[in-house]
Design an enzyme around this catalytic site. Structure first.
Site, PDB file in Angstrom:
ATOM      1  N   GLU A  10      94.670 -66.252  64.395  1.00 50.05           N
ATOM      2  CA  GLU A  10      95.542 -65.070  64.410  1.00 50.05           C
ATOM      3  C   GLU A  10      95.585 -64.400  65.781  1.00 50.05           C
ATOM      4  O   GLU A  10      96.465 -63.590  66.040  1.00 50.05           O
ATOM      5  CB  GLU A  10      95.129 -64.078  63.322  1.00 50.05           C
ATOM      6  CG  GLU A  10      93.661 -63.682  63.337  1.00 50.05           C
ATOM      7  CD  GLU A  10      93.396 -62.452  64.167  1.00 50.05           C
ATOM      8  OE1 GLU A  10      94.291 -61.603  64.285  1.00 50.05           O
ATOM      9  OE2 GLU A  10      92.288 -62.340  64.694  1.00 50.05           O
ATOM     10  N   GLN A 100      82.706 -50.754  63.238  1.00 47.25           N
ATOM     11  CA  GLN A 100      82.454 -52.051  62.623  1.00 47.25           C
ATOM     12  C   GLN A 100      81.867 -53.045  63.614  1.00 47.25           C
ATOM     13  O   GLN A 100      81.158 -53.969  63.219  1.00 47.25           O
ATOM     14  CB  GLN A 100      83.741 -52.617  62.020  1.00 47.25           C
ATOM     15  CG  GLN A 100      84.089 -52.009  60.670  1.00 47.25           C
ATOM     16  CD  GLN A 100      85.206 -52.753  59.979  1.00 47.25           C
ATOM     17  OE1 GLN A 100      86.119 -53.255  60.621  1.00 47.25           O
ATOM     18  NE2 GLN A 100      85.157 -52.832  58.671  1.00 47.25           N
ATOM     19  N   HIS A 282      91.003 -57.801  52.795  1.00 46.75           N
ATOM     20  CA  HIS A 282      90.403 -57.169  53.968  1.00 46.75           C
ATOM     21  C   HIS A 282      88.886 -57.055  53.861  1.00 46.75           C
ATOM     22  O   HIS A 282      88.162 -57.313  54.834  1.00 46.75           O
ATOM     23  CB  HIS A 282      91.053 -55.812  54.211  1.00 46.75           C
ATOM     24  CG  HIS A 282      92.536 -55.894  54.378  1.00 46.75           C
ATOM     25  ND1 HIS A 282      93.121 -56.640  55.376  1.00 46.75           N
ATOM     26  CD2 HIS A 282      93.568 -55.359  53.658  1.00 46.75           C
ATOM     27  CE1 HIS A 282      94.438 -56.559  55.282  1.00 46.75           C
ATOM     28  NE2 HIS A 282      94.725 -55.799  54.244  1.00 46.75           N
ATOM     29  N   LEU A 283      88.369 -56.699  52.691  1.00 47.15           N
ATOM     30  CA  LEU A 283      86.919 -56.674  52.523  1.00 47.15           C
ATOM     31  C   LEU A 283      86.362 -58.083  52.622  1.00 47.15           C
ATOM     32  O   LEU A 283      85.261 -58.299  53.131  1.00 47.15           O
ATOM     33  CB  LEU A 283      86.545 -56.032  51.186  1.00 47.15           C
ATOM     34  CG  LEU A 283      85.048 -55.832  50.926  1.00 47.15           C
ATOM     35  CD1 LEU A 283      84.392 -55.013  52.036  1.00 47.15           C
ATOM     36  CD2 LEU A 283      84.816 -55.164  49.565  1.00 47.15           C
ATOM     37  N   GLN A 286      85.460 -58.814  56.058  1.00 49.28           N
ATOM     38  CA  GLN A 286      84.335 -58.068  56.623  1.00 49.28           C
ATOM     39  C   GLN A 286      82.969 -58.474  56.065  1.00 49.28           C
ATOM     40  O   GLN A 286      81.959 -58.335  56.756  1.00 49.28           O
ATOM     41  CB  GLN A 286      84.560 -56.569  56.404  1.00 49.28           C
ATOM     42  CG  GLN A 286      85.821 -56.031  57.069  1.00 49.28           C
ATOM     43  CD  GLN A 286      85.852 -56.281  58.566  1.00 49.28           C
ATOM     44  OE1 GLN A 286      84.828 -56.218  59.240  1.00 49.28           O
ATOM     45  NE2 GLN A 286      87.031 -56.583  59.092  1.00 49.28           N
ATOM     46  N   HIS A 307      93.353 -64.273  59.361  1.00 49.93           N
ATOM     47  CA  HIS A 307      92.329 -63.414  59.955  1.00 49.93           C
ATOM     48  C   HIS A 307      90.941 -63.886  59.526  1.00 49.93           C
ATOM     49  O   HIS A 307      90.012 -64.001  60.345  1.00 49.93           O
ATOM     50  CB  HIS A 307      92.593 -61.982  59.487  1.00 49.93           C
ATOM     51  CG  HIS A 307      91.966 -60.921  60.326  1.00 49.93           C
ATOM     52  ND1 HIS A 307      90.658 -60.521  60.166  1.00 49.93           N
ATOM     53  CD2 HIS A 307      92.472 -60.147  61.310  1.00 49.93           C
ATOM     54  CE1 HIS A 307      90.391 -59.550  61.011  1.00 49.93           C
ATOM     55  NE2 HIS A 307      91.467 -59.305  61.728  1.00 49.93           N
TER      56      HIS A 307
END
Length: 340
Positions: A10, A100, A282-283, A286, A307
């Site tokens: 990405e 983060q 999204h989580l 992470q 991503h």
């Protein structure tokens, strides 16, 4: 020195942030070229440069080419040190993305850390502060880490001026954690922010949430009207289950109807609830890194983004793990395994 190509996958800022985090933890230097090659404009922006500088200060690193617009960078870390840090992005750039970058590394410091970052607290294409508080920190807690996030002041584009602080306690070793099932639903609610804006904007967003998710009554929380250096609007949908909490969000923008702002996170939340996966897209991006630091783990997610695939590749440059995705009928499973 580890060589990285910032145009891989990405081609965004996550490649740099993940590299900074793992360089701080492992002590391995890296060189990255083509930073943010797939973004316009390419190269380092202020918020990315803030993450570089913050990481460098926290581990006494030597850095070259750390300047706005730079498309290459060399980072040679020293030892991660806790203490009290205060970083100012200087724009409305995302404070959460800087945090983060720092939080996983600061877990390995020998003393507790209090770090404050000033800038934007609720930004497009970045997790809001509430995502860190409710979703990210809950996963870290399940792995044995103790991190607290506080919103000191809200900050929106273009003025910024918001502040977030994190208290990070040392954690010598994260424990393995499998997150395959979210368990039963405990609560689900929408929360809108209307800073220096009419509450009607938030009510229109709530109408969209009601139509798409069927949420009613106490699930549509009182509108927050915090002090802010500039007008700002956001909506967050929190889904708290027995083993995990998810937060889906969107930030309002000039010229974008309130209904359109709420529609995207509402559809994401609906997809997540229907999938049965433990975490959303999204989580899922992470939790991969702390699981790799723990030496392994597995989790189910409703969607594998480019991503996430890119992040997995960067992690394997620094840590002796393999990361793979298994596609199922309704959701996917990410497996993080230690190399034998």
């Amino acid at each position: 020195m580890i060589e990285l190509d910032g145009s891989t996958g990405e081609g965004g800022g996550q490649i740099l942030r993940t590299s900074l985090t793992l360089s701080m933890i492992t002590g391995q230097a890296f060189r990255i070229r083509n930073i943010r090659a797939n973004r316009q404009p390419p190269g380092l922006r202020r918020q990315h440069l803030s993450a570089v500088r913050a990481a460098a200060i926290a581990c006494a690193a030597t850095v070259t080419h750390a300047e706005v617009g730079s498309t290459s960078l060399e980072f040679t870390p020293g030892r991660v040190t806790g203490g009290v840090y205060d970083f100012d992005i200087g724009t409305a750039g995302s404070t959460t993305l800087v945090l983060q970058t720092l939080i996983p590394a600061l877990l390995f410091a020998e003393q507790p850390t209090v770090v404050t970052v000033t800038g934007g607290t609720h930004n497009p294409k970045a997790p809001p502060a509430e995502f860190l508080q409710r979703a990210y920190c809950r996963v870290l807690a399940a792995m044995g880490a103790d991190v607290e996030i506080d919103i000191e002041r809200y900050g929106f584009y273009p003025a910024g001026g918001g502040g977030i602080s994190a208290n990070v306690w040392p954690c010598k070793q994260l424990r393995r954690f499998d997150l395959l099932d979210r368990g039963g639903l405990l609560q689900a609610y929408a929360q809108a922010i209307a800073a220096r804006l009419p509450a009607q904007v938030a009510q229109r967003q709530y109408a969209t949430v009601r139509n798409l998710l069927g949420w009613e009554g106490e699930q549509l929380r009182e509108v927050l009207s915090p002090s802010s250096a500039s007008p700002g609007n956001a909506i967050m949908l929190t889904i708290e289950s027995e083993t995990v909490t998810e937060v889906f969000s969107a930030i309002g923008d000039r010229g974008v109807r309130a209904e359109a702002v709420a529609r995207e996170p509402a559809l994401e939340a609906r997809r997540y609830l229907a999938s049965g996966a433990a975490v959303g897209e999204h989580l899922g991006d992470q939790v991969m890194l702390p699981m790799a630091l723990a030496g392994g783990g597995a989790y189910t997610l409703d969607h594998v983004s480019q991503h996430a695939i890119t992040n997995a590749e960067v992690i394997t440059h620094f840590l002796p793990v393999t990361i793979g995705f298994e596609q199922g009928e309704r959701f996917n499973t990410c497996h993080v395994r230690a190399k034998v």
